[in-house]
Motif scaffolding. Structure first.
Motif, PDB file in Angstrom:
ATOM      1  N   ASP A  70      -7.515   8.878  10.818  1.00  0.00           N
ATOM      2  CA  ASP A  70      -8.271   9.156   9.603  1.00  0.00           C
ATOM      3  C   ASP A  70      -7.435   9.059   8.335  1.00  0.00           C
ATOM      4  O   ASP A  70      -7.985   9.079   7.234  1.00  0.00           O
ATOM      5  N   SER A 119      -8.308   7.021  17.180  1.00  0.00           N
ATOM      6  CA  SER A 119      -8.771   7.740  15.992  1.00  0.00           C
ATOM      7  C   SER A 119      -7.640   7.821  14.982  1.00  0.00           C
ATOM      8  O   SER A 119      -6.540   8.239  15.333  1.00  0.00           O
ATOM      9  N   MET A 164     -11.976   5.403  12.050  1.00  0.00           N
ATOM     10  CA  MET A 164     -11.689   6.269  10.900  1.00  0.00           C
ATOM     11  C   MET A 164     -12.977   6.969  10.478  1.00  0.00           C
ATOM     12  O   MET A 164     -13.945   6.296  10.098  1.00  0.00           O
TER      13      MET A 164
END
Ligand code: SAM
Length: 340
Positions: free
Chosen positions: A137, A135, A174
């Motif tokens: 972002d 992950s 993302m």
């Protein structure tokens, strides 16, 4: 368990594959090894959340191995270890090695936030985990900290360690959020081209109170795709995978970009998965409450055949689809509890 008999009472032949009432074959288990996380992504886990599952309820490694072996016997070939943050569970590589050795398991992968990955990448790779999803972002340290409460530096170190030890593919997940990181999509594309990673954008889902609150940042990925197409030349239709992402390729590069669109274009008709949470609950759908508890059966000494019957009973109640659009907020449990 509509028959009124326990799974152990049944003597009929056990099916060798798992087909749900909507004719979907279940070939994939997402295995949550903890509901704890060392980050606090604002759309996932509330900042001061402490109500985690008590350790005596965690499935032990022996219990997890039993359940996954039963799934493998029923035709499941792929397992993804997730959480919470799976790397906070002690000796995860030890568990991975045990699962990788099971007959029938052909593919073992990991979803992680990579904060602790630098320390564990080598051992995990050695244990059989070659494919990871990370992950990520934001590539801006301050923004990353605002979104997750953690350090971008540790994540990048984890990613580089995974790359150095030969994990492949490494997929970046993302979550695309309006007003949060929507000015970074092109940068993330460049980052993934530079490092040979695959990139997947995800729509925010109204899962739990946090996910519900984050819905105001929802972005339809069709728009993200259109805007990326103006900057990069995207070739559609590559890499039909077993998962929900629809992929394009960036022309003149190795980069594949996947779009995971649970809201704008749900993919429930191809759903091939179930989720096993840390406390031994099988969740049949991320967006519905249908579940089946395996821990009591395991701790009452259920037989191998009984366990397989229990799994078949669970698959029989897998719902057709989630209903994020019509009933957002229906699922109050947090993503970290189900296993993301
Ligand atoms: N800790 C691991 C990780 O970071 O990948 C695994 C668990 S995490 C819950 C799995 C994925 O779920 C992450 O990519 C995270 O961004 C995503 N996620 C969590 N809450 C979400 C939400 N409300 N909407 C969309 N994605 C979400």
């Amino acid at each position: 368990m509509s028959t009124g008999r326990t799974p152990d009472d049944r003597s009929e032949n056990i099916a060798r594959s798992l087909v749900d009432p909507f004719n979907r074959t279940i070939s994939y288990v997402r295995l949550s090894v903890t509901d704890k996380c060392n980050l606090r992504c604002f759309y996932c886990l509330p900042k001061h959340f402490k109500d985690f599952e008590q350790p005596s309820h965690w499935l032990t490694f022996d219990e997890i191995e039993r359940v996954i072996a039963a799934f493998a016997d029923l035709g499941v070939a792929r397992v993804r270890i997730t959480g919470g943050e799976p790397l906070v569970r002690k000796d995860l590589a030890g568990l991975a090695g045990r699962l990788y050795q099971l007959d029938g398991i052909q593919d073992l992968s990991l979803s992680t936030n990579a904060v602790l990955l630098a320390r564990h990448a080598q051992a995990l790779h050695h244990a059989g985990v070659s494919r990871i999803n990370v992950s990520l972002d934001s590539l801006k340290p301050e923004r990353f900290e605002q979104i997750t409460g953690g350090s971008l530096e540790a994540v990048i170190a984890g990613l580089m360690a995974a790359k150095d030890c030969g994990m492949d593919p490494i997929k970046i997940n993302m979550v695309a959020m309006k007003g949060i990181n929507d000015d970074e999509f092109e940068d993330m594309v460049e980052f993934c081209i530079e490092h040979g990673f695959t990139l997947r954008f995800i729509e925010t889902m109204p899962v739990g109170e946090t996910g519900m609150n984050a819905s105001r940042h929802y972005l339809d990925l069709q728009h993200v795709k259109q805007s990326l197409d103006r900057r990069f030349d995207l070739i559609p239709g590559v890499m039909p995978g077993g998962g929900p992402a629809r992929y394009v390729q960036v022309k003149d590069s190795d980069l594949r970009i996947g779009f995971i669109t649970p809201i704008s274009q749900h993919f429930c008709e191809t759903c091939n998965r179930v989720r096993l949470s840390v406390d031994g609950t099988l969740y049949l759908c991320l967006g519905q409450d249908h579940k089946y508890e395996l821990r009591p059966l395991l701790r009452q000494g259920i037989s191998e055949d009984g366990l397989k019957n229990a799994i078949l009973d669970a698959i029989a109640i897998k719902p057709e689809k989630h209903d994020f659009r019509n009933h957002p907020g229906q699922v109050v449990r947090l993503m970290s509890m189900t296993g993301g």
